[in-house]
Design a protein around this motif. Structure first.
Motif, short mmCIF file in Angstrom:
data_model
loop_
_atom_site.label_atom_id
_atom_site.label_comp_id
_atom_site.label_asym_id
_atom_site.label_seq_id
_atom_site.Cartn_x
_atom_site.Cartn_y
_atom_site.Cartn_z
N ILE A 188 -29.71 49.78 3.29
CA ILE A 188 -29.14 49.32 4.56
C ILE A 188 -30.11 48.38 5.26
N ALA A 189 -31.41 48.75 5.26
CA ALA A 189 -32.41 47.92 5.91
C ALA A 189 -32.52 46.55 5.24
N LEU A 190 -32.36 46.51 3.93
CA LEU A 190 -32.43 45.22 3.21
C LEU A 190 -31.24 44.34 3.59
N VAL A 191 -30.06 44.92 3.74
CA VAL A 191 -28.89 44.15 4.17
C VAL A 191 -29.11 43.60 5.58
N LEU A 192 -29.64 44.45 6.47
CA LEU A 192 -29.93 43.99 7.84
C LEU A 192 -30.96 42.88 7.82
N LEU A 193 -31.97 42.98 6.96
CA LEU A 193 -32.99 41.93 6.85
C LEU A 193 -32.37 40.61 6.44
N VAL A 194 -31.49 40.64 5.46
CA VAL A 194 -30.84 39.41 4.99
C VAL A 194 -29.98 38.80 6.09
N LEU A 195 -29.24 39.63 6.82
CA LEU A 195 -28.40 39.13 7.90
C LEU A 195 -29.23 38.48 9.01
N LEU A 196 -30.34 39.12 9.36
CA LEU A 196 -31.19 38.56 10.42
C LEU A 196 -31.90 37.30 9.96
N LEU A 197 -32.28 37.23 8.70
CA LEU A 197 -32.89 36.00 8.18
C LEU A 197 -31.88 34.85 8.19
N ALA A 198 -30.63 35.14 7.82
CA ALA A 198 -29.60 34.11 7.85
C ALA A 198 -29.36 33.63 9.28
N TYR A 199 -29.32 34.57 10.22
CA TYR A 199 -29.14 34.19 11.63
C TYR A 199 -30.32 33.35 12.12
N SER A 200 -31.53 33.75 11.78
CA SER A 200 -32.71 33.01 12.23
C SER A 200 -32.73 31.59 11.67
N MET A 201 -32.41 31.46 10.39
CA MET A 201 -32.37 30.13 9.79
C MET A 201 -31.30 29.27 10.44
N LEU A 202 -30.16 29.87 10.77
CA LEU A 202 -29.08 29.11 11.41
C LEU A 202 -29.52 28.61 12.78
N ILE A 203 -30.17 29.46 13.56
CA ILE A 203 -30.63 29.05 14.90
C ILE A 203 -31.70 27.97 14.79
N ILE A 204 -32.61 28.13 13.85
CA ILE A 204 -33.69 27.13 13.68
C ILE A 204 -33.11 25.78 13.26
N LEU A 205 -32.17 25.80 12.33
CA LEU A 205 -31.54 24.54 11.90
C LEU A 205 -30.75 23.90 13.03
N LEU A 206 -30.05 24.72 13.81
CA LEU A 206 -29.30 24.20 14.95
C LEU A 206 -30.24 23.58 15.97
N ARG A 207 -31.34 24.26 16.25
CA ARG A 207 -32.32 23.73 17.21
C ARG A 207 -32.93 22.43 16.71
N GLN A 208 -33.26 22.37 15.41
CA GLN A 208 -33.83 21.16 14.85
C GLN A 208 -32.84 20.01 14.89
N THR A 209 -31.56 20.30 14.66
CA THR A 209 -30.53 19.27 14.71
C THR A 209 -30.41 18.70 16.13
N LEU A 210 -30.43 19.59 17.13
CA LEU A 210 -30.34 19.14 18.51
C LEU A 210 -31.56 18.31 18.90
N LEU A 211 -32.74 18.70 18.43
CA LEU A 211 -33.95 17.94 18.74
C LEU A 211 -33.90 16.56 18.10
N ASN A 212 -33.39 16.49 16.87
CA ASN A 212 -33.30 15.20 16.20
C ASN A 212 -32.31 14.27 16.90
N LYS A 213 -31.20 14.84 17.39
CA LYS A 213 -30.23 14.04 18.11
C LYS A 213 -30.80 13.56 19.44
N GLY A 214 -31.62 14.44 20.05
CA GLY A 214 -32.21 14.04 21.33
C GLY A 214 -33.27 13.00 21.16
#
Length: 311
Positions: A285-311
């Protein structure tokens, strides 16, 4: 010219090979204690925990410990309690982060203005962050207890309850108890970080906007919010990950009940590991939660980087 210089330097370096090896390895030797500590304290438990997800580790079964492959994950895919906990985790995390951020931003904006006694008020505002989470959970559980706590009586006097009762035992409202406690406990984190970001904004920008006739909301939208955006992105990311893994308040206040209405994934891991004593299933269960949180973190980081590049 460069090749000639390199050849000349190698000819001039007449030091013994032991001396050259020692000089080359010196930076690594200085950093070795910290690297060894990180490996022993973080990486080794992580690898062992991941390996448990593919093994049958039950403390009450002396014959357990063998490799079972993906059996835990097959069981997990059919576990209704896990999906209930995952749904509760989304509600618990989303409500907590939103309310913590909202009240933290309001406090930061208020504390950014000079007034008499601001230092004392800041100390009082930041005090909940210093309270251990276990103790905070106990205190809020007592506050919600109608026998010794005032909150149920206040809600009854306001007409929000038909009679003073413990919302922690009410399946419909039980999740609000830990959420309120978590908001109280976590507001200082947002207030501290956002206040530091606010104080780094040049005051000349506000003065120029005021001269141009900008309203308070226009100054906030055009100056304050853009400057706070990087800090907001990082703090929301961190708090989302932390709260998703944060089971202390729920374990202390409700234990995941009633009827699993407050059971989140983190507390479900605790239940499987330390109550059912099935460390293999808990690790899956902990491994599944780890994968979900890593996917969420990568999504937020990519979104933030995209917004910075547009700015």
């Amino acid at each position: 010219m460069t090749m000639t210089a390199d050849v000349y330097d190698r000819r001039q370096d007449r030091r013994p090979w032991q001396k050259r090896l020692a000089d080359a390895s010196e930076p690594y030797l200085y950093s070795a204690p910290a690297l060894i500590l990180i490996i022993v304290v973080m990486l080794v438990p992580l690898v062992v925990g991941i390996s448990y997800a593919f093994r049958d580790i039950q403390l009450l079964n002396p014959f357990s410990g063998g490799f079972i492959g993906l059996e835990h994950f097959e069981t997990l895919s059919k576990d209704k309690a896990f999906y209930v906990a995952l749904k509760n985790t989304l509600w618990w995390t989303g409500a907590s982060v939103f309310l913590q951020f909202t009240f933290g931003l309001i406090l930061a904006l208020l504390l950014d203005k000079p007034f008499v006694g601001r230092g004392l008020v800041q100390a009082l505002v930041f005090l909940p962050w210093a309270v251990p989470s276990f103790l905070a959970g106990l205190n809020w559980a007592w506050l919600f207890n109608p026998v010794i706590g005032p909150i149920p009586h206040w809600l009854f006097d306001l007409g929000l309850m038909s009679q003073p009762g413990n919302i922690l035992s009410d399946p419909q409202y039980a999740m609000w108890g830990p959420i309120i406690a978590n908001v109280w406990w976590g507001i200082p984190f947002f207030a501290i970080t956002l206040l530091a970001a606010l104080q780094s904004i040049p005051r000349d920008l506000y003065e120029a906007a005021s001269i141009d006739g900008a309203s308070w909301f226009q100054r906030f939208w055009s100056i304050t919010l853009p400057f706070l955006a990087p800090t907001i992105a990082i703090t929301v990311l961190l708090r989302t990950v932390w709260i998703s893994n944060f089971a202390d308040l729920i374990v202390v206040m409700t234990g995941g009940g009633p009827a699993d209405r407050t059971q989140i994934v983190a507390s479900y891991i605790f239940t499987q590991a330390f109550k059912a004593l099935d460390f293999g299933y808990a690790s899956a269960i902990a491994l599944v939660l780890l994968v979900l949180l890593l996917a969420y973190s990568m999504l937020i980081i990519l979104l933030r980087q995209t917004l910075l590049n547009k700015g």
